[in-house]
Motif scaffolding. Sequence first.
Motif, PDB file in Angstrom:
ATOM      1  N   PRO B 484       0.830  -1.229   0.000  1.00 39.86           N
ATOM      2  CA  PRO B 484       0.000   0.000   0.000  1.00 39.86           C
ATOM      3  C   PRO B 484       0.860   1.273   0.000  1.00 39.86           C
ATOM      4  O   PRO B 484       1.766   1.412   0.813  1.00 39.86           O
ATOM      5  CB  PRO B 484      -0.797  -0.116   1.298  1.00 39.86           C
ATOM      6  N   THR B 485       0.559   2.138  -0.942  1.00 35.52           N
ATOM      7  CA  THR B 485       1.202   3.463  -0.934  1.00 35.52           C
ATOM      8  C   THR B 485       0.292   4.466  -0.211  1.00 35.52           C
ATOM      9  O   THR B 485       0.759   5.451   0.343  1.00 35.52           O
ATOM     10  CB  THR B 485       1.427   3.975  -2.368  1.00 35.52           C
ATOM     11  N   HIS B 486      -1.005   4.180  -0.240  1.00 31.64           N
ATOM     12  CA  HIS B 486      -1.991   5.024   0.425  1.00 31.64           C
ATOM     13  C   HIS B 486      -3.291   4.231   0.526  1.00 31.64           C
ATOM     14  O   HIS B 486      -3.392   3.135  -0.057  1.00 31.64           O
ATOM     15  CB  HIS B 486      -2.207   6.336  -0.333  1.00 31.64           C
ATOM     16  N   ILE B 487      -4.249   4.772   1.242  1.00 30.39           N
ATOM     17  CA  ILE B 487      -5.525   4.061   1.395  1.00 30.39           C
ATOM     18  C   ILE B 487      -6.678   4.988   1.007  1.00 30.39           C
ATOM     19  O   ILE B 487      -6.795   6.090   1.547  1.00 30.39           O
ATOM     20  CB  ILE B 487      -5.712   3.574   2.848  1.00 30.39           C
ATOM     21  N   PRO B 488      -7.526   4.538   0.069  1.00 26.80           N
ATOM     22  CA  PRO B 488      -8.694   5.371  -0.290  1.00 26.80           C
ATOM     23  C   PRO B 488      -9.761   5.266   0.797  1.00 26.80           C
ATOM     24  O   PRO B 488     -10.057   4.166   1.272  1.00 26.80           O
ATOM     25  CB  PRO B 488      -9.179   4.745  -1.599  1.00 26.80           C
ATOM     26  N   LEU B 489     -10.324   6.406   1.162  1.00 22.67           N
ATOM     27  CA  LEU B 489     -11.265   6.417   2.291  1.00 22.67           C
ATOM     28  C   LEU B 489     -12.661   6.879   1.891  1.00 22.67           C
ATOM     29  O   LEU B 489     -13.408   7.415   2.704  1.00 22.67           O
ATOM     30  CB  LEU B 489     -10.709   7.299   3.415  1.00 22.67           C
ATOM     31  N   GLY B 490     -12.988   6.707   0.621  1.00 21.50           N
ATOM     32  CA  GLY B 490     -14.357   6.995   0.197  1.00 21.50           C
ATOM     33  C   GLY B 490     -14.482   8.319  -0.540  1.00 21.50           C
ATOM     34  O   GLY B 490     -13.590   9.160  -0.516  1.00 21.50           O
ATOM     35  N   GLN B 491     -15.622   8.455  -1.205  1.00 22.00           N
ATOM     36  CA  GLN B 491     -15.854   9.644  -2.030  1.00 22.00           C
ATOM     37  C   GLN B 491     -16.805  10.609  -1.342  1.00 22.00           C
ATOM     38  O   GLN B 491     -17.737  10.184  -0.651  1.00 22.00           O
ATOM     39  CB  GLN B 491     -16.445   9.230  -3.383  1.00 22.00           C
ATOM     40  N   TRP B 492     -16.569  11.873  -1.568  1.00 21.96           N
ATOM     41  CA  TRP B 492     -17.486  12.880  -1.032  1.00 21.96           C
ATOM     42  C   TRP B 492     -17.736  13.946  -2.092  1.00 21.96           C
ATOM     43  O   TRP B 492     -16.958  14.088  -3.047  1.00 21.96           O
ATOM     44  CB  TRP B 492     -16.929  13.502   0.257  1.00 21.96           C
ATOM     45  N   TYR B 493     -18.822  14.635  -1.908  1.00 24.45           N
ATOM     46  CA  TYR B 493     -19.248  15.604  -2.918  1.00 24.45           C
ATOM     47  C   TYR B 493     -19.530  16.954  -2.270  1.00 24.45           C
ATOM     48  O   TYR B 493     -19.980  17.021  -1.132  1.00 24.45           O
ATOM     49  CB  TYR B 493     -20.526  15.115  -3.618  1.00 24.45           C
ATOM     50  N   GLY B 494     -19.268  17.979  -3.004  1.00 25.05           N
ATOM     51  CA  GLY B 494     -19.637  19.310  -2.551  1.00 25.05           C
ATOM     52  C   GLY B 494     -20.732  19.824  -3.465  1.00 25.05           C
ATOM     53  O   GLY B 494     -21.073  19.190  -4.468  1.00 25.05           O
ATOM     54  N   ALA B 495     -21.275  20.950  -3.120  1.00 20.32           N
ATOM     55  CA  ALA B 495     -22.320  21.525  -3.971  1.00 20.32           C
ATOM     56  C   ALA B 495     -22.043  23.005  -4.173  1.00 20.32           C
ATOM     57  O   ALA B 495     -21.539  23.668  -3.270  1.00 20.32           O
ATOM     58  CB  ALA B 495     -23.683  21.340  -3.325  1.00 20.32           C
ATOM     59  N   PHE B 496     -22.338  23.465  -5.376  1.00 23.02           N
ATOM     60  CA  PHE B 496     -22.346  24.913  -5.591  1.00 23.02           C
ATOM     61  C   PHE B 496     -23.624  25.448  -4.951  1.00 23.02           C
ATOM     62  O   PHE B 496     -24.658  24.785  -4.987  1.00 23.02           O
ATOM     63  CB  PHE B 496     -22.431  25.269  -7.071  1.00 23.02           C
ATOM     64  N   ALA B 497     -23.552  26.639  -4.408  1.00 26.60           N
ATOM     65  CA  ALA B 497     -24.775  27.328  -3.986  1.00 26.60           C
ATOM     66  C   ALA B 497     -25.023  28.435  -4.999  1.00 26.60           C
ATOM     67  O   ALA B 497     -24.149  29.268  -5.242  1.00 26.60           O
ATOM     68  CB  ALA B 497     -24.607  27.906  -2.591  1.00 26.60           C
ATOM     69  N   LEU B 498     -26.201  28.399  -5.622  1.00 23.50           N
ATOM     70  CA  LEU B 498     -26.493  29.334  -6.721  1.00 23.50           C
ATOM     71  C   LEU B 498     -27.759  30.126  -6.425  1.00 23.50           C
ATOM     72  O   LEU B 498     -28.727  29.564  -5.888  1.00 23.50           O
ATOM     73  CB  LEU B 498     -26.734  28.566  -8.024  1.00 23.50           C
ATOM     74  N   ARG B 499     -27.750  31.383  -6.819  1.00 25.57           N
ATOM     75  CA  ARG B 499     -29.018  32.126  -6.827  1.00 25.57           C
ATOM     76  C   ARG B 499     -29.894  31.516  -7.918  1.00 25.57           C
ATOM     77  O   ARG B 499     -29.390  30.990  -8.923  1.00 25.57           O
ATOM     78  CB  ARG B 499     -28.775  33.624  -7.161  1.00 25.57           C
ATOM     79  N   LYS B 500     -31.190  31.581  -7.758  1.00 24.27           N
ATOM     80  CA  LYS B 500     -32.079  30.896  -8.714  1.00 24.27           C
ATOM     81  C   LYS B 500     -32.052  31.526 -10.110  1.00 24.27           C
ATOM     82  O   LYS B 500     -32.499  30.913 -11.066  1.00 24.27           O
ATOM     83  CB  LYS B 500     -33.501  30.872  -8.161  1.00 24.27           C
ATOM     84  N   ASN B 501     -31.516  32.747 -10.209  1.00 22.54           N
ATOM     85  CA  ASN B 501     -31.438  33.363 -11.543  1.00 22.54           C
ATOM     86  C   ASN B 501     -30.203  32.913 -12.316  1.00 22.54           C
ATOM     87  O   ASN B 501     -29.970  33.357 -13.440  1.00 22.54           O
ATOM     88  CB  ASN B 501     -31.473  34.896 -11.437  1.00 22.54           C
ATOM     89  N   VAL B 502     -29.405  32.044 -11.715  1.00 19.83           N
ATOM     90  CA  VAL B 502     -28.210  31.525 -12.403  1.00 19.83           C
ATOM     91  C   VAL B 502     -28.519  30.126 -12.902  1.00 19.83           C
ATOM     92  O   VAL B 502     -29.025  29.281 -12.163  1.00 19.83           O
ATOM     93  CB  VAL B 502     -27.004  31.504 -11.445  1.00 19.83           C
ATOM     94  N   ASP B 503     -28.213  29.887 -14.174  1.00 19.38           N
ATOM     95  CA  ASP B 503     -28.528  28.591 -14.764  1.00 19.38           C
ATOM     96  C   ASP B 503     -27.400  28.169 -15.715  1.00 19.38           C
ATOM     97  O   ASP B 503     -26.534  28.973 -16.052  1.00 19.38           O
ATOM     98  CB  ASP B 503     -29.865  28.715 -15.534  1.00 19.38           C
ATOM     99  N   GLY B 504     -27.479  26.932 -16.161  1.00 24.05           N
ATOM    100  CA  GLY B 504     -26.542  26.464 -17.185  1.00 24.05           C
ATOM    101  C   GLY B 504     -25.183  26.040 -16.663  1.00 24.05           C
ATOM    102  O   GLY B 504     -24.256  25.869 -17.456  1.00 24.05           O
TER     103      GLY B 504
END
Lengths: 298, 519
Positions: B484-504
């Motif tokens: 082992p060179t390292h150990i993977p400890l799972g995936q995580w996600y972040g989220a953008f916070a957007l005003r509702k007038n922003v799209d695409g």
Amino acid sequence: MAVVAVVVFMLLRLTTGDPAAIIAGDNATSQDVAAIREKLGLDRPLAEQFVIWLGRLARGDFGESFFFKKQVSELIAERVEPTLALATSTIVLTVLLAVPLGVLAAWRRGTWLDRLVMGFSVLGFSVPVFVIGYLLIYLFAIELAWVPVQGYQRLRDGLGGFLVRLILPSITLAVVFVALIARITRASVLEVLNADYVRTARAKGLAELPVMLRHVLRNAAVPIVTVIGVGIAVLIGGVVVTESVYSIPGLGRLTVDAVLARDYPTVQAVILLFSVVYVLINLLVDLSYTFLDPRIRY
Amino acid sequence: MSLQRCLVALAVVASLVTGPVVWAPPATAETTLRVVMHSDLKIVDPIWTTAYIVRNHGYLIYDTLFSMDAKGEIKPQMVDKSEVSKDQLMLWHDGKPVTAEDCVASIKRWAAKDSMGQKMMGFVKDIQVVNPKTFKITLNEPTGLVLGALGKPSSNVPFMMPKRVADTDPNTQISDFTGSGPFVFKKDEWKPGDKAVYAKFDKYKPRAEAPSGLAGGKVVKVDRVEWKWIPDHQTAINALLAGEVDMLESPPHDLYPVLKADANVRLLNGNPLGNQYTFRFNALAKPFDNAKVRQAVFYAFNQEDFLKAVIGDPAYYKTCKGFFPCGSPLSSTKGMDGLLESNFEKSKALLKEAGYDGTPIVLMHSTDLAVLTNLAPVAKSLLEKGGFKVDMVSMDWQTLVARRAKKDPPAQGGWHAFLTSWVAADILNPVMMGFMNASCDKAMFGWPCDKEIESLRDQFAREANPAKQKAIAEAVQVRETQYPTHIPLGQWYGAFALRKNVDGVLEAPVTIFWNVTKK
């Protein structure tokens, strides 16, 4: 200043942290970090680095920031205006509120007014600056939408926006300084109120206002001016919490960012600048004593 | 792909075209998208540093020869097999045409710094400028690495720069920010510690294809993008709620409920592959110089405990028993049976077998980054249950960064282990994944040294067939469970916070701003 220069230079080099590793980023190899260290001259002996820095300093050259690809003097120049504006507005607000409150409290010693002012003073000291900031933002920027949440507008971009964006940060900062200076003012005025010359002035039939202004306040001014002077110096160098809460790109934030990033040239320059400011303000305060109290001579 | 085919394809593909102009609706009035990014933009050379904020800056103002689409496939971006038409030349922001000479100089500067670029150059015999619009890469032997390297989505990205800029020593920061990307960097408006400003490049010619990931047509639908630096998370959120900014790139997970409660704000996961937590060993320091002791850690750990402690909300994490991110082409669970299940008895048995003498593990604990802070205490607890003695040393991230570069014994200022997080786009294959580099002194901090892993990585680099690449990647993974060179400890996600007038906002491994609209 020479002592400050040596201490700052050595402290930065002796603390843990490596600007080259920070610059290189997380995916960089040891070779990348070493190459950057060499490029920045950090692989040279400490004495050599110090001599090079002193040589540049003697020519008025603070060097280039490790991170910003800008001259440190340019970086500082960009950050001086917000800090000066914030410090000035805070001090003006503080003096306008704290001195009258302190005088009132002393004048009406032991009454509800005195207790109210001192109660506010204790509160001002006790509540952390960031809590005051968030409360003011919630009330005046989010709920009432009277002022912006954050940001700074330069004076050249419009006086209205400049002033509006200074209101909340200035009030936030002023709370603690009003508390401090009102307390000092009260104590100083109380001491003078019991002096013989005040009793004499009153006995001569002088109205209370001229007694307070001409005889009491002027004689109580030395400690008040001293604290205001210290306050100005603190404001110029140490308002990082307020600058962070209101996202004001001032010198306080520059200093903290530079320290966290181990940006040696920037930290060295701002600390030197702060020490110059402290020395100058102390000098001005000392000189002002001779005007406020003619008995003081140097 | 045979050597001959490979060479021909590269020569043809390297013909510079602009791609036909597609619909490019004029941005209405003056629209400025105001965004709070995850960090302040201090450095502006995406080759000089691997910092993600600089990579994101690079995607705004530079273009790439190839790009990765939403399916993880490498697609032509600045290059194509099509004929070059005179009136559709790609232009630098200063109005001069992009030439093959520029691209060759850019590739060389990038390859001098980037580990995947260096690997690629090991296969390259020569890069020649054929004419102003064509260059040819001649290989020593067949490899599937070239397109993958040139289409590499994350740091260091091979961004194309004018030759006069790309000729800068790779270890010196550039000071000319001319690119050919969809936005122009407004250097005069850049205030480090405050904001960075990007204006729409009116002469940019987007490709005809629909945008997909980092590939396809980069159609800009706002006039300006302003990165506003607000270091305080609460203030940034207040600014978003008050409409003073339009988007937060990475609000902290514990403040999501505040954002969800506001009717004018929405959360969007713009990076479906997410990020991976990782435990990194120092393979030089006893007892981690013994692979069996490192294997014991594999048995002591489980991913759920780490993910719960840091992210908390299961909607933003998932366990993923594999070295390559779940959802990516090389993802596999081969060799991972029985691992990462907190089997403390097995861990203790392995330690006994390895003759572990109770030397305390110096575990570096970073305290100032919310997404990392809770990892080390969880690791300490699991390691102790698994039979290790642990000395957890708390410090700020920058101190950790400096200390991890030291090879000194742990008791004398060195280290045994630390925890970090990778953007999935950086660890999609064994060559790209920096922690898999097991080339001893030349490897990243931790300095693992294993000929078998290196041999497999070389095989991967030579292989062009995707099925065979996957088989090699699985073999690397199996070897990683033994060494082992390292150990993977799972995936995580972040989220953008957007005003509702922003799209695409497009799903991509990097935050990008083309296709984004603001009403």
